[in-house]
Structure formats: structure tokens, C-alpha cells
Design an enzyme around this catalytic site. Structure first.
Site, PDB file in Angstrom:
ATOM      1  N   GLU A 180      11.960 -11.638 -13.871  1.00  0.00           N
ATOM      2  CA  GLU A 180      12.297 -10.328 -14.435  1.00  0.00           C
ATOM      3  C   GLU A 180      13.628  -9.781 -13.921  1.00  0.00           C
ATOM      4  OE1 GLU A 180       9.563 -10.839 -12.616  1.00  0.00           O
ATOM      5  OE2 GLU A 180       7.785 -10.369 -13.798  1.00  0.00           O
ATOM      6  N   PRO A 222      14.311 -21.470   4.909  1.00  0.00           N
ATOM      7  CA  PRO A 222      14.005 -20.603   3.755  1.00  0.00           C
ATOM      8  C   PRO A 222      14.985 -19.426   3.645  1.00  0.00           C
ATOM      9  CG  PRO A 222      11.992 -21.128   4.955  1.00  0.00           C
ATOM     10  CD  PRO A 222      13.132 -21.631   5.794  1.00  0.00           C
ATOM     11  N   CYS A 256      -8.196  15.712  -4.393  1.00  0.00           N
ATOM     12  CA  CYS A 256      -8.250  15.579  -5.850  1.00  0.00           C
ATOM     13  C   CYS A 256      -9.667  15.222  -6.320  1.00  0.00           C
ATOM     14  CB  CYS A 256      -7.206  14.575  -6.322  1.00  0.00           C
ATOM     15  SG  CYS A 256      -6.751  14.846  -8.042  1.00  0.00           S
ATOM     16  N   HIS A 285      -2.609  16.680  -4.075  1.00  0.00           N
ATOM     17  CA  HIS A 285      -2.553  15.604  -3.078  1.00  0.00           C
ATOM     18  C   HIS A 285      -1.667  15.998  -1.898  1.00  0.00           C
ATOM     19  CE1 HIS A 285      -4.556  12.404  -5.426  1.00  0.00           C
ATOM     20  NE2 HIS A 285      -4.070  13.055  -6.471  1.00  0.00           N
ATOM     21  N   GLU A 323      -1.384  14.643   0.852  1.00  0.00           N
ATOM     22  CA  GLU A 323      -0.872  13.467   1.584  1.00  0.00           C
ATOM     23  C   GLU A 323       0.569  13.128   1.226  1.00  0.00           C
ATOM     24  OE1 GLU A 323      -3.296  13.445  -0.694  1.00  0.00           O
ATOM     25  OE2 GLU A 323      -3.356  11.613  -1.896  1.00  0.00           O
TER      26      GLU A 323
HETATM   27  N1  GLN Z   1     -10.037  11.337 -11.912  1.00  0.00           N
HETATM   28  C1  GLN Z   1      -9.815  12.685 -11.568  1.00  0.00           C
HETATM   29  C2  GLN Z   1      -9.003  13.407 -12.618  1.00  0.00           C
HETATM   30  O1  GLN Z   1      -8.389  12.808 -13.441  1.00  0.00           O
HETATM   31  C3  GLN Z   1      -9.157  12.801 -10.197  1.00  0.00           C
HETATM   32  C4  GLN Z   1      -7.787  12.217 -10.144  1.00  0.00           C
HETATM   33  C5  GLN Z   1      -7.292  11.960  -8.741  1.00  0.00           C
HETATM   34  O2  GLN Z   1      -8.073  11.893  -7.803  1.00  0.00           O
HETATM   35  N2  GLN Z   1      -5.996  11.783  -8.583  1.00  0.00           N
HETATM   36  O3  GLN Z   1      -8.969  14.609 -12.655  1.00  0.00           O
END
Ligand code: GLN
Length: 536
Positions: A154, A195, A388, A513, A515
Site C-alpha cells: 500500500e 535485516p 462511555c 472518554h 482517558e
Molecule cells: N456502544 C455505546 C454507544 O454507541 C458506547 C460507545 C463507547 O463506549 N464508546 O453509545
């Protein structure tokens, strides 16, 4: 392209021999040592995959899907970039072949090529160069990592694009870094350089002469390897960095700096020589490898087992929250499907677990197990952080614990009599399709005196989302009787963004999120809160 006479310096990072060598960590670390010299640095990943973005890639194979503030669904390397450079990237930093192709095809259909044949060279390569130019604009240094390895089917157009780039902006403004591997042969007890030589020759054969060779190896190698690599790969000894396996990835910038790579790059690119300030980074690397007296075991209830890459940012956020609190972190994988199928008490699964994390996820596999885990955390007052999907199962768990036996998420059971989690009004009908999610930054307002407001130390926050489903407002009045509270909402109050359980040491879950914005030197408040309550 009108690229001449501009001040940006470009660093192109490619790889050879095999994938998974830590090209992303290398690119990030180079960015880190240059940023710590006071230069402004941007960074970008060009992925030759034919996908348009990483949104549809299987996380078990490809690792976590990282999300930028403007909602790009990207490769996990962008997470490394953000953590190592402490910046927030955008769409411009993640380009896959599919996106370039789509633009070319749209332009062709719109007649923009005025009857010409559309070709890989120059049209595809120029489109790539345009993406590089846009991302680089205004920065002192722009780093471009090419995904995969030299020779992949690619990638030729990408390599050609970065080769030509030097003739457009001046070779003196470009630095080519090649990341290679030095295998250790057990039978003869020696490090082999062949390599790496071959991979460098492959790069040369397409017209790119590397300036810097980063050689990954399993353990420390002695100096003669450097000389050999220099002789046979045509890179000066000063331009060879040896990277043995590190105790923590956060050590890599320091290892590069120790080998003089920061000054080598500065000299080669004729950058003003500046002293790096790596104090903050020294501290991160020290803490990341320290042994503390305190320990916390976090049970991660997941369906992609034993693959840290799938939850990369979650682990990095947990680790940094732990080391800033002076705690050694132990991760215990808890298979959501096993909880789901286990009859009787699930207590054994949570033995010696100080806190529970339910990370994000899609689809129904393992979800019942995650709901049970949240029910357990609520009942037994175990610290819990839901991310989430982890919020969605948290709400279902609270409802079920309070007697709403059939509560569920519409994603899992479309005909649930009590869909406490359901589709957002403007997403109805688009459930199955890509690109119909709430993605990127959205503002959130925190309730005064909530745990999270105290952790954030402010009222207004901005966090990154990636989901289709939401808390169903029809059930919000019942939260009080379920023992939970919406402590974070969209500013107009219409969307639930964070919930907390009442009378619980720490049951916190967010629709976003956290994180993604946690940093090794600045762990996210919600992760700090979790670790804190685990050691109380
Ligand atoms: N599946 C769930 C939603 O679409 C949570 C998504 C997630 O955890 N990022 O709302």
C-alpha cells in the site's frame, strides 16, 4: 505547491524489518525532545491502509481507536503523540489512503482535473503533500510518521510523496528517520544487523537516504554495532540511536537525548542550538518505574482480553493516576463474558480487586457481564469508573438493582420495555451506519458540590465523545430512587454526561472518554479520583 522559502523543518519517520517496533513512540519521543528545546512541533500519521479512518477497524487487531477533539477517529499512535507532546491534535494529523482517494475521486467527478488522466504520480502524491503542508503550517518542526514498513504494497505512493517533498522544500529542511530492528540470535549469541541493512537499502532504492537510524533491540548492545550500522547503512555514527527495550516508554525521550540525538537533529536541520528542559519528563519516567509501598488492583471488565493496545489510553490514564498518587498499579483482566455466563455469585471474580473499570465498547457481546460488574460495584461499594459504555451499563445496573428488572440499553435490546439508554433523537435511523456518532469535544456543566466538581475544581468542562446512545431522559426522574444522580450534563441540561452514585465511596461514570485527555504528567481527575478512593 509554493513550498519554497518557508521556515518549517520536516522530520519523516519510516520503518523497516517488521511492524510493531515502536515507530509511534520514536516519532513522539523525537517530538518530545525538540519541544523541550522550546520549538513548536506538530505531528501527523500517514497510514497507507485503504480505510478512510480508523473508526471501523477492529480494536482487537488494530488497537484502540483514538478520538481527537474535533472528532477524528484515529490510530492509537495519535494517543502517544498527544501524551508525549502534551498537545491536542486534529483531523489534520491522521490521514489514511481512503481519505486521500475519496478526495481525488470526488474531485475527478466534479471535473476538477479538466479532462486529464488521474494518476498516482503526481495526483495522489500531491494530494498527500498537500495534507502534509496544511498540517505543518506555522510550526517550527513538523513530524510525519508513515504507517507500516517500507516495501508494503500500500505504501509506495506515500514514500514517493515524502521523497519528492525534499525537492520541493529543500533537502536541508528535511530529516529522514528510519526505525529498524536488530534481532538477537540465540544459537550464536549475537546481534544481527543484516535485516537493518536490507531495510535501509530498500529505502535507498526508492530514493530516500536516511539521516537518522533508530535501531530497536531486545537488550543493550555494545558500541561496535553502531559502527557496523554506520558503515553498512551509510548513516554517520552520531545519527544512530540504539533503543533497547525500555522499562517504560516514557524513558525513550531520555534515552535518545543521552545519545545526543537532540543535538544531532538540531545540527542536521540547522536549528538554533538550544538546551532541552527535560525535568518534567525525568520525573514522569522516575515515577513510572518506581516501587511504592501502596498498591491498588484495578479490575478491568472487558471483552477484548489481554490486549493492552485495545484500551491503550485507559491503561496509560490508570498508570499515571497511580504513579502520581504514589501507588503501584496492578491490572486484573476480568472477562466480561465469563461473568455473564457465571451462575451464582460473581464475588470470586472481584476477590482482591480494589476498584473496577468498565471501558468503552460496542455491540452486545459481554455486556450482561459488564452490567453485573456494575451491579456488584454498587451493592458492595467498590470504587467504580465507567467510561462511555461503562456509564450506560452503570445506569442499567442502578435501575435493575432498584427493581426495574428489564432495564436495558436499546443498543443491546431494541425492544426493551425499559430502555434507560436509548438513541439520541437526531441519530434515530442511523444506528447501524458509520459516521453517525457523537464525536469529539462537547461542553459539560458540573453540579456544584458533586464529587466530580471537586475533582475537576471547576464547573465547565470540555470532553471527548464517541458514542451513539445516551441516557434516556424519560427515566431521569427515577434516578434519585435508583440511588444515582446526573452530576454532569450538556449546558442546556438535555444530555446526561456524568453520573455518580449516592452513598457510595466512588461510583462515577462518564458518557465521554476522559482517558483521551489524561497526560503522563497530568492524570485526568476522574482517574485520580478512582485511584484515590481505592487506597482510602
Ligand atoms: N456502544 C455505546 C454507544 O454507541 C458506547 C460507545 C463507547 O463506549 N464508546 O453509545
Amino acid at each position: 505547491m509554493g513550498l519554497r522559502k518557508q521556515r518549517t523543518k520536516y522530520i519523516f519517520v519510516t520503518g523497516g524489518v517488521l511492524s510493531g517496533l515502536g515507530k509511534g513512540i520514536t516519532a513522539s519521543s523525537i517530538g518530545n525532545i525538540l519541544k523541550s528545546r522550546g520549538f513548536s512541533v506538530n505531528i501527523q500519521k500517514l497510514d497507507p491502509y485503504l480505510n478512510v479512518d480508523a473508526g471501523t477497524l477492529n480494536p482487537a487487531e488494530h488497537g484502540e481507536c483514538f478520538v481527537t477533539k474535533d472528532g477524528a477517529e484515529t490510530d492509537l499512535d495519535l494517543g502517544h503523540y498527544e501524551r508525549f507532546l502534551d498537545i491536542e491534535l486534529t483531523q489534520a494529523s491522521s490521514i489514511m489512503s481512503g481519505r486521500v482517494l475519496r478526495k481525488l475521486i470526488d474531485d475527478e467527478r466534479a471535473g476538477k482535473f479538466l479532462g486529464k488522466t488521474v494518476q498516482v504520480v503526481p495526483h495522489f502524491t500531491e494530494a498527500i503533500q498537500e495534507y502534509i503542508k496544511v498540517a505543518a503550517d506555522g510550526f517550527d518542526i513538523h513530524i510525519v510518521e508513515i504507517g507500516g514498513t517500507v516495501g508494503d504494497y500500500e505504501s509506495p505512493a506515500f514514500f514517493e510523496a515524502i521523497r519528492e517533498y525534499a525537492s520541493k522544500v529543500g533537502r536541508e529542511n528535511c530529516l529522514y528517520v528510519h526505525v529498524v530492528y536488530l534481532p538477537f540470535l540465540g544459537t550464536s549469541q549475537e546481534i544481527k544487523t543484516k535485516p537493518a541493512q536490507n531495510a535501509t537499502r530498500e529505502l535507498r532504492s526508492i530514493g530516500i537516504m536516511p539521516d537518522l537510524l533508530v535501531a530497536r533491540c531486545e537488550s543493550k548492545v555494545n558500541g561496535h554495532v553502531r559502527k557496523k550500522l554506520s558503515d553498512f547503512c551509510g548513516v554517520s555514527e552520531k545519527g544512530i540511536a540504539l533503543l533497547p527495550n525500555a522499562k517504560t516508554v516514557y524513558e525513550v525521550p531520555l534515552t535518545l537525548e543521552k545519545q545526543g540525538i537532540g543535538s544531532y537533529i538540531s545540527n542536521t536541520l540547522d536549528l538554533k542550538s538550544r538546551k532541552p528542559n527535560l525535568k518534567k519528563w525525568d520525573e514522569v519516567s522516575r515515577r513510572a518505574t518506581a516501587k511504592f509501598d501502596k498498591k491498588a488492583t484495578i479490575g478491568v471488565v472487558a471483552k477484548y482480553m489481554d490486549n493492552q493496545d485495545t484500551y491503550m489510553s485507559v491503561f496509560e490514564a490508570l498508570k499515571s493516576a497511580a504513579w502520581w498518587q504514589g501507588v503501584n498499579l496492578e491490572i486484573k483482566w476480568i472477562d466480561a463474558e465469563k461473568i455473564e455466563s457465571s451462575r451464582g455469585s460473581i464475588g470470586a471474580k472481584f476477590k482482591n480487586v480494589d476498584g473496577i473499570v468498565v471501558p468503552g465498547g460496542f455491540g452486545s457481546r459481554g455486556v450482561e457481564g459488564k452490567i453485573k460488574a456494575a451491579q456488584w460495584a454498587l451493592k458492595h461499594k467498590v470504587p467504580y469508573l465507567g467510561l462511555c459504555l461503562g456509564l450506560q451499563v452503570g445506569v442499567v445496573a442502578a435501575a435493575r438493582n432498584a427493581g426495574v428488572k428489564d432495564a436495558n440499553s436499546a443498543e443491546i435490546q431494541s425492544d426493551s420495555p425499559d430502555p434507560v439508554i436509548s438513541t439520541m433523537a437526531d441519530q434515530k435511523g442511523k444506528e447501524g451506519t458509520g459516521g453517525s456518532m457523537r464525536l469529539g469535544n462537547y461542553p459539560c456543566l458540573l453540579l456544584k458540590n458533586s464529587k466530580v466538581a471537586k475533582l475537576y475544581k471547576k464547573k465547565n468542562i470540555l470532553e471527548r465523545h464517541r458514542h451513539r446512545y445516551e441516557c434516556n431522559n424519560d427515566y431521569r426522574k427515577q434516578y434519585n430512587s435508583w440511588g444515582i444522580e446526573a452530576v454532569g450534563t450538556s449546558p442546556d441540561g438535555s444530555l446526561v454526561e456524568i453520573i455518580e452514585a449516592k452513598n457510595h465511596p466512588y461510583f462515577v461514570a462518564s458518557q465521554f472518554h476522559p482517558e483521551f485527555t489524561s497526560r503522563p504528567n497530568r492524570p485526568h481527575p476522574l482517574f485520580r479520583g478512582l485511584i484515590d478512593s481505592c487506597i482510602q
